[in-house]
Design a protein around this motif. Structure first.
Motif, PDB file in Angstrom:
ATOM      1  N   PHE A  85       8.934  42.274  14.772  1.00  0.00           N
ATOM      2  CA  PHE A  85       8.605  42.265  15.988  1.00  0.00           C
ATOM      3  C   PHE A  85       9.358  41.117  16.722  1.00  0.00           C
ATOM      4  CE2 PHE A  85       5.449  45.439  15.558  1.00  0.00           C
ATOM      5  CZ  PHE A  85       5.559  46.352  16.752  1.00  0.00           C
ATOM      6  N   ALA A  86       9.533  39.902  15.649  1.00  0.00           N
ATOM      7  CA  ALA A  86      10.338  38.839  16.229  1.00  0.00           C
ATOM      8  C   ALA A  86      11.695  38.966  16.601  1.00  0.00           C
ATOM      9  CB  ALA A  86       9.874  37.810  15.100  1.00  0.00           C
ATOM     10  N   ASN A  87      12.450  40.153  15.858  1.00  0.00           N
ATOM     11  CA  ASN A  87      13.558  40.480  15.846  1.00  0.00           C
ATOM     12  C   ASN A  87      13.891  41.869  16.539  1.00  0.00           C
ATOM     13  OD1 ASN A  87      15.500  38.268  14.108  1.00  0.00           O
ATOM     14  ND2 ASN A  87      13.530  38.749  13.216  1.00  0.00           N
ATOM     15  N   GLY A  88      13.117  42.084  17.701  1.00  0.00           N
ATOM     16  CA  GLY A  88      13.638  43.431  18.431  1.00  0.00           C
ATOM     17  C   GLY A  88      12.734  44.460  18.265  1.00  0.00           C
ATOM     18  N   ALA A  89      11.834  44.671  17.404  1.00  0.00           N
ATOM     19  CA  ALA A  89      11.380  46.061  16.799  1.00  0.00           C
ATOM     20  C   ALA A  89      10.519  46.228  18.026  1.00  0.00           C
ATOM     21  CB  ALA A  89      10.616  45.843  15.541  1.00  0.00           C
ATOM     22  N   LYS A  90       9.999  47.543  18.444  1.00  0.00           N
ATOM     23  CA  LYS A  90       9.193  47.979  19.360  1.00  0.00           C
ATOM     24  C   LYS A  90       7.868  48.641  18.738  1.00  0.00           C
ATOM     25  CE  LYS A  90      12.254  48.872  23.193  1.00  0.00           C
ATOM     26  NZ  LYS A  90      12.714  49.978  24.178  1.00  0.00           N
ATOM     27  N   ALA A  91       8.254  49.155  17.586  1.00  0.00           N
ATOM     28  CA  ALA A  91       7.115  49.966  16.814  1.00  0.00           C
ATOM     29  C   ALA A  91       7.440  49.638  15.474  1.00  0.00           C
ATOM     30  CB  ALA A  91       6.933  51.163  17.255  1.00  0.00           C
ATOM     31  N   ALA A  92       6.397  49.562  14.657  1.00  0.00           N
ATOM     32  CA  ALA A  92       6.364  49.552  12.937  1.00  0.00           C
ATOM     33  C   ALA A  92       5.297  50.612  12.430  1.00  0.00           C
ATOM     34  CB  ALA A  92       6.382  48.055  12.676  1.00  0.00           C
ATOM     35  N   LYS A  93       5.621  51.049  11.566  1.00  0.00           N
ATOM     36  CA  LYS A  93       4.448  51.796  10.668  1.00  0.00           C
ATOM     37  C   LYS A  93       5.043  51.834   9.134  1.00  0.00           C
ATOM     38  CE  LYS A  93       3.665  55.991  11.207  1.00  0.00           C
ATOM     39  NZ  LYS A  93       3.890  56.763   9.789  1.00  0.00           N
ATOM     40  N   VAL A  94       4.133  52.166   8.399  1.00  0.00           N
ATOM     41  CA  VAL A  94       4.515  52.608   6.983  1.00  0.00           C
ATOM     42  C   VAL A  94       4.403  54.116   6.826  1.00  0.00           C
ATOM     43  CG1 VAL A  94       3.597  52.385   4.600  1.00  0.00           C
ATOM     44  CG2 VAL A  94       3.338  50.582   5.919  1.00  0.00           C
ATOM     45  N   SER A  95       5.558  54.542   6.293  1.00  0.00           N
ATOM     46  CA  SER A  95       5.887  56.103   6.131  1.00  0.00           C
ATOM     47  C   SER A  95       4.858  56.478   4.935  1.00  0.00           C
ATOM     48  CB  SER A  95       6.997  56.479   5.947  1.00  0.00           C
ATOM     49  OG  SER A  95       7.292  57.789   5.689  1.00  0.00           O
ATOM     50  N   GLY A  96       4.117  57.527   5.335  1.00  0.00           N
ATOM     51  CA  GLY A  96       3.169  58.165   4.275  1.00  0.00           C
ATOM     52  C   GLY A  96       1.812  57.290   4.112  1.00  0.00           C
ATOM     53  N   ALA A  97       1.211  57.384   2.937  1.00  0.00           N
ATOM     54  CA  ALA A  97      -0.409  56.908   3.011  1.00  0.00           C
ATOM     55  C   ALA A  97      -0.291  55.724   3.323  1.00  0.00           C
ATOM     56  CB  ALA A  97      -0.589  57.175   1.603  1.00  0.00           C
ATOM     57  N   GLY A  98       0.550  54.756   2.812  1.00  0.00           N
ATOM     58  CA  GLY A  98       0.520  53.294   3.265  1.00  0.00           C
ATOM     59  C   GLY A  98       0.702  52.688   1.995  1.00  0.00           C
ATOM     60  N   GLY A  99       0.361  51.106   2.263  1.00  0.00           N
ATOM     61  CA  GLY A  99       0.335  50.432   0.869  1.00  0.00           C
ATOM     62  C   GLY A  99       1.598  49.914   0.484  1.00  0.00           C
ATOM     63  N   GLY A 100       2.622  50.342   0.927  1.00  0.00           N
ATOM     64  CA  GLY A 100       3.822  49.962   0.390  1.00  0.00           C
ATOM     65  C   GLY A 100       5.110  51.045   0.533  1.00  0.00           C
ATOM     66  N   GLY A 101       5.974  51.120  -0.209  1.00  0.00           N
ATOM     67  CA  GLY A 101       7.015  52.140   0.029  1.00  0.00           C
ATOM     68  C   GLY A 101       8.192  51.936   1.256  1.00  0.00           C
ATOM     69  N   PHE A 102       8.357  53.092   1.984  1.00  0.00           N
ATOM     70  CA  PHE A 102       9.197  52.830   2.961  1.00  0.00           C
ATOM     71  C   PHE A 102       8.483  52.578   4.316  1.00  0.00           C
ATOM     72  CE2 PHE A 102      12.318  54.902   0.209  1.00  0.00           C
ATOM     73  CZ  PHE A 102      13.260  54.546   0.701  1.00  0.00           C
ATOM     74  N   MET A 103       9.065  51.641   5.266  1.00  0.00           N
ATOM     75  CA  MET A 103       8.473  51.206   6.601  1.00  0.00           C
ATOM     76  C   MET A 103       9.444  51.750   7.595  1.00  0.00           C
ATOM     77  SD  MET A 103       6.809  47.478   6.198  1.00  0.00           S
ATOM     78  CE  MET A 103       6.000  47.789   7.739  1.00  0.00           C
ATOM     79  N   MET A 104       8.933  52.197   8.695  1.00  0.00           N
ATOM     80  CA  MET A 104       9.843  52.654   9.610  1.00  0.00           C
ATOM     81  C   MET A 104       9.721  51.819  11.042  1.00  0.00           C
ATOM     82  SD  MET A 104       8.381  56.546   9.734  1.00  0.00           S
ATOM     83  CE  MET A 104       8.872  56.823  11.424  1.00  0.00           C
ATOM     84  N   PHE A 105      10.876  51.364  11.801  1.00  0.00           N
ATOM     85  CA  PHE A 105      10.753  50.472  12.835  1.00  0.00           C
ATOM     86  C   PHE A 105      11.624  51.373  13.960  1.00  0.00           C
ATOM     87  CE2 PHE A 105      10.502  47.903   9.148  1.00  0.00           C
ATOM     88  CZ  PHE A 105       9.628  47.010   9.238  1.00  0.00           C
ATOM     89  N   LEU A 106      10.941  51.112  15.210  1.00  0.00           N
ATOM     90  CA  LEU A 106      11.822  51.573  16.390  1.00  0.00           C
ATOM     91  C   LEU A 106      12.376  50.177  17.280  1.00  0.00           C
ATOM     92  CD1 LEU A 106       9.872  54.582  17.610  1.00  0.00           C
ATOM     93  CD2 LEU A 106      11.889  54.506  16.472  1.00  0.00           C
ATOM     94  N   CYS A 107      13.672  50.446  17.552  1.00  0.00           N
ATOM     95  CA  CYS A 107      13.834  49.310  18.399  1.00  0.00           C
ATOM     96  C   CYS A 107      15.115  49.807  19.387  1.00  0.00           C
ATOM     97  CB  CYS A 107      14.640  48.353  17.454  1.00  0.00           C
ATOM     98  SG  CYS A 107      16.061  48.900  16.461  1.00  0.00           S
ATOM     99  N   ASP A 108      15.386  48.841  20.480  1.00  0.00           N
ATOM    100  CA  ASP A 108      16.360  49.314  21.217  1.00  0.00           C
ATOM    101  C   ASP A 108      17.714  49.394  20.456  1.00  0.00           C
ATOM    102  OD1 ASP A 108      18.890  48.720  23.035  1.00  0.00           O
ATOM    103  OD2 ASP A 108      17.358  48.611  24.759  1.00  0.00           O
ATOM    104  N   PRO A 109      18.707  50.558  20.389  1.00  0.00           N
ATOM    105  CA  PRO A 109      19.775  50.271  19.609  1.00  0.00           C
ATOM    106  C   PRO A 109      20.525  49.199  19.618  1.00  0.00           C
ATOM    107  CG  PRO A 109      19.404  52.574  20.428  1.00  0.00           C
ATOM    108  CD  PRO A 109      18.442  51.667  21.259  1.00  0.00           C
TER     109      PRO A 109
END
Length: 342
Positions: free
Chosen positions: A285-309
């Protein structure tokens, strides 16, 4: 004859967890997801050793057994053995052919991209091609679900199997008695392109056991814990809002729904987030992200971020410096597929 198959991994955009029992049976679940250009692969051919061979290529683990020695059990070849036994015993009249099965995935288990369930779909698709079984997408997904959740008793929901079988953007409905409705969405080309350009997929480097997180979530629902139940109902409605945002091309609303869904997800089970994930979220969020979430059940693995291209390069650089790996990712419109060679 050689048969190959592949099935796409998925990103959960909204509603993840509402496809898990007992919530889906008691209240109905809604999930919005999309498949990406990362796959689980299977090859089946005649066994050169005269035994049934199972090769988990990622784990570098192999088993060669006489047909009557094949049993369910733990280990890297567990999914292959589960599919082999179910297909042979239920669909081949108990006949156990001596075949060689080799499989691998573009993502590790515990990544949050549905890799285990996608692997089962890839395996079922390859078996259907090899033995000429007349399966459609619903049949493949349901059989994969039955093998993983019932035969192998691995905790989890239903969205991964259906995403892998159908492919593309889908709004899914889950009800009691294994009733599932998959609604493929027609996404405008510019929305598809803008969303791809806005998405940053980041592997934290930490795989986790989704089963423990899902078991906690299910326990909270069974015990009627109000905070967890309220969060699940919120996740369900946010899947509807996500569908509308995608269809209308409202990317700002899409980001708001994704972030709101992530905040609700954290309330459904205590192990969904941790200090490491929280720090990555702050960095993003300090570097341009508008949204963030962990993909799947949570706890680790892959995270997804949305930002202005236009902020993508800055965001990618900041995440790359945090010790994980940023993946170049594109959406796919097709589900599981198979083909013969020779």
């Amino acid at each position: 004859m050689i048969v190959r198959s592949r099935a796409p991994l998925r990103l959960g955009l909204a509603g993840g967890g509402t496809d898990v029992s007992p919530f889906s049976e008691q209240h109905g679940g809604y999930v919005m997801n999309v498949t990406i250009d990362k796959f689980a692969y299977t090859t089946i051919d005649e066994s050169p050793s005269g035994k049934v061979e199972f090769h988990a290529l990622d784990a570098q683990e192999s088993l060669a057994l006489d047909p009557e020695q094949v049993t369910l059990g733990a280990g890297a070849t567990q999914l292959m053995r589960g599919v082999y036994l179910r297909v042979c015993d239920q669909l081949l009249g108990g006949r156990r052919p001596t075949i060689r099965i080799r499989a691998h995935s573009d993502a590790p288990p515990g990544s949050g991209l549905g890799s285990s369930s996608t692997m089962v779909v890839s395996l079922v698709t390859a078996f259907a091609e090899y033995f000429n079984l007349p399966f459609g997408e619903y049949e493949i997904a349901q059989l994969a679900y039955d093998i993983e959740r019932k035969d192998l008793a691995l905790s989890g929901g239903k969205q991964d199997q259906y995403a892998a079988a159908f492919g593309g953007f889908n709004f899914m409905e889950f009800y009691a008695d294994d009733r599932v409705v998959v609604n493929p969405l027609r996404i405008k080309e510019w929305v598809w392109s803008e969303l791809e350009a806005s998405l940053v997929l980041y592997f934290t480097g930490v795989s986790r056991s989704s089963a423990k997180i899902i078991d906690e979530q299910s326990r909270n629902v069974r015990e009627g814990r109000s905070e967890s139940l309220s969060a699940m109902h919120r996740l369900k409605q946010e899947a509807v809002q996500m569908k509308e945002a995608v269809l209308r091309g409202d990317l700002n609303q899409l980001a708001r729904v994704m972030q709101s869904g992530w905040e609700a997800k954290k309330l459904s089970a205590s192990s969904i987030t941790n200090s490491g994930i929280d720090e990555l979220e702050k960095l993003a969020f300090a570097n341009g992200a508008k949204a963030a979430k962990v993909s799947g059940a949570g706890g680790g693995g892959f995270m997804m971020f949305l930002c202005d291209p236009a902020d993508r390069v800055k965001l990618v650089r900041s995440l790359a410096g945090a010790g994980g790996t940023v993946y170049d990712t594109h959406f796919t419109s097709n589900g599981a597929s198979s083909w013969k060679i020779g």
